[in-house]
Design a protein around this motif. Structure first.
Motif, mmCIF file in Angstrom:
data_model
loop_
_atom_site.group_PDB
_atom_site.id
_atom_site.type_symbol
_atom_site.label_atom_id
_atom_site.label_comp_id
_atom_site.label_asym_id
_atom_site.label_seq_id
_atom_site.Cartn_x
_atom_site.Cartn_y
_atom_site.Cartn_z
ATOM 1 N N ILE A 1 53.392 33.472 54.583
ATOM 2 C CA ILE A 1 52.901 32.213 53.340
ATOM 3 C C ILE A 1 51.510 32.657 53.218
ATOM 4 O O ILE A 1 50.968 32.956 52.090
ATOM 5 C CB ILE A 1 53.718 31.432 52.839
ATOM 6 N N TYR B 1 62.921 31.805 49.819
ATOM 7 C CA TYR B 1 62.343 30.737 50.382
ATOM 8 C C TYR B 1 60.984 31.674 48.601
ATOM 9 O O TYR B 1 60.144 32.442 49.062
ATOM 10 C CB TYR B 1 61.003 30.493 51.218
ATOM 11 N N TYR B 2 60.699 30.150 47.925
ATOM 12 C CA TYR B 2 59.978 30.980 46.490
ATOM 13 C C TYR B 2 58.408 31.312 46.924
ATOM 14 O O TYR B 2 57.876 29.478 47.059
ATOM 15 C CB TYR B 2 60.801 30.683 45.120
ATOM 16 N N VAL B 3 57.868 31.543 46.509
ATOM 17 C CA VAL B 3 56.248 30.924 46.468
ATOM 18 C C VAL B 3 56.045 31.688 45.234
ATOM 19 O O VAL B 3 55.677 33.448 44.907
ATOM 20 C CB VAL B 3 55.510 31.532 47.928
ATOM 21 N N VAL C 1 48.117 27.945 43.960
ATOM 22 C CA VAL C 1 49.315 28.133 44.865
ATOM 23 C C VAL C 1 50.185 27.075 44.601
ATOM 24 O O VAL C 1 49.786 26.061 45.189
ATOM 25 C CB VAL C 1 49.796 28.539 46.823
ATOM 26 N N ASN C 2 51.886 27.787 44.145
ATOM 27 C CA ASN C 2 52.784 26.754 43.914
ATOM 28 C C ASN C 2 54.517 27.381 44.893
ATOM 29 O O ASN C 2 54.212 28.251 44.768
ATOM 30 C CB ASN C 2 53.341 26.113 42.556
ATOM 31 N N GLU C 3 54.082 26.361 46.281
ATOM 32 C CA GLU C 3 55.819 26.742 47.096
ATOM 33 C C GLU C 3 56.901 26.133 46.099
ATOM 34 O O GLU C 3 57.021 24.713 46.447
ATOM 35 C CB GLU C 3 55.498 25.953 48.289
ATOM 36 N N TRP C 4 58.003 26.556 45.822
ATOM 37 C CA TRP C 4 58.155 26.219 45.062
ATOM 38 C C TRP C 4 60.150 26.436 45.669
ATOM 39 O O TRP C 4 60.884 25.052 46.048
ATOM 40 C CB TRP C 4 59.415 27.173 44.026
ATOM 41 N N GLY C 5 59.256 26.322 46.978
ATOM 42 C CA GLY C 5 61.053 26.213 48.534
ATOM 43 C C GLY C 5 62.072 26.470 48.342
ATOM 44 O O GLY C 5 61.942 27.832 47.255
ATOM 45 N N THR D 1 48.943 34.711 51.415
ATOM 46 C CA THR D 1 48.072 33.919 50.584
ATOM 47 C C THR D 1 46.730 34.245 50.564
ATOM 48 O O THR D 1 45.473 34.219 49.620
ATOM 49 C CB THR D 1 47.874 32.726 49.817
ATOM 50 N N GLN E 1 57.182 31.750 58.532
ATOM 51 C CA GLN E 1 58.469 31.161 56.999
ATOM 52 C C GLN E 1 55.921 31.174 56.424
ATOM 53 O O GLN E 1 55.977 31.578 55.896
ATOM 54 C CB GLN E 1 58.920 30.302 56.804
ATOM 55 N N LYS E 2 55.517 29.937 56.881
ATOM 56 C CA LYS E 2 54.535 28.630 56.692
ATOM 57 C C LYS E 2 53.348 30.235 57.121
ATOM 58 O O LYS E 2 52.733 30.416 55.919
ATOM 59 C CB LYS E 2 54.083 27.875 57.272
#
Length: 97
Positions: free
Chosen positions: A27, A62-64, A43-47, A31, A23-24
């Protein structure tokens, strides 16, 4: 042809069945791609969040959220890349006025 730079908000949902490292990496991949073709403002990772409806029998994703400036032609390519990546459940890019 002149490039037209606009402000955008891009939200994408990553498949939570992948490992945390995958996942990381995903992302970071997107980005970085946005940063290479424009300017990333935030960049806001909402999780991990519950989805409004099941997607591929999953109820969480997993929202970004990425706020950025980019050329309008790049947004078409970014949308195409989101659509062909099986680990991206949904994506949406909105132009800021």
């Amino acid at each position: 042809m002149e490039k037209k730079i606009c402000s955008y908000e891009t939200l994408f949902v990553v498949d939570v069945t992948r490992s945390e490292e995958e996942q990381k990496a995903l992302i970071e991949k997107f980005t970085s791609l946005i940063a290479e073709n424009g300017t990333v403002e935030a960049v806001n990772e909402w999780g991990k969040r519950r989805l409004a409806y099941p997607i591929n029998d999953l109820m969480e994703g997993y929202y970004v959220l990425v706020n950025h400036k980019a050329d309008t032609q790049f947004i078409k390519e970014l949308t195409r890349l989101f659509n062909i990546n099986e680990n991206i459940m949904r994506s949406m890019t909105i132009a800021n006025a």
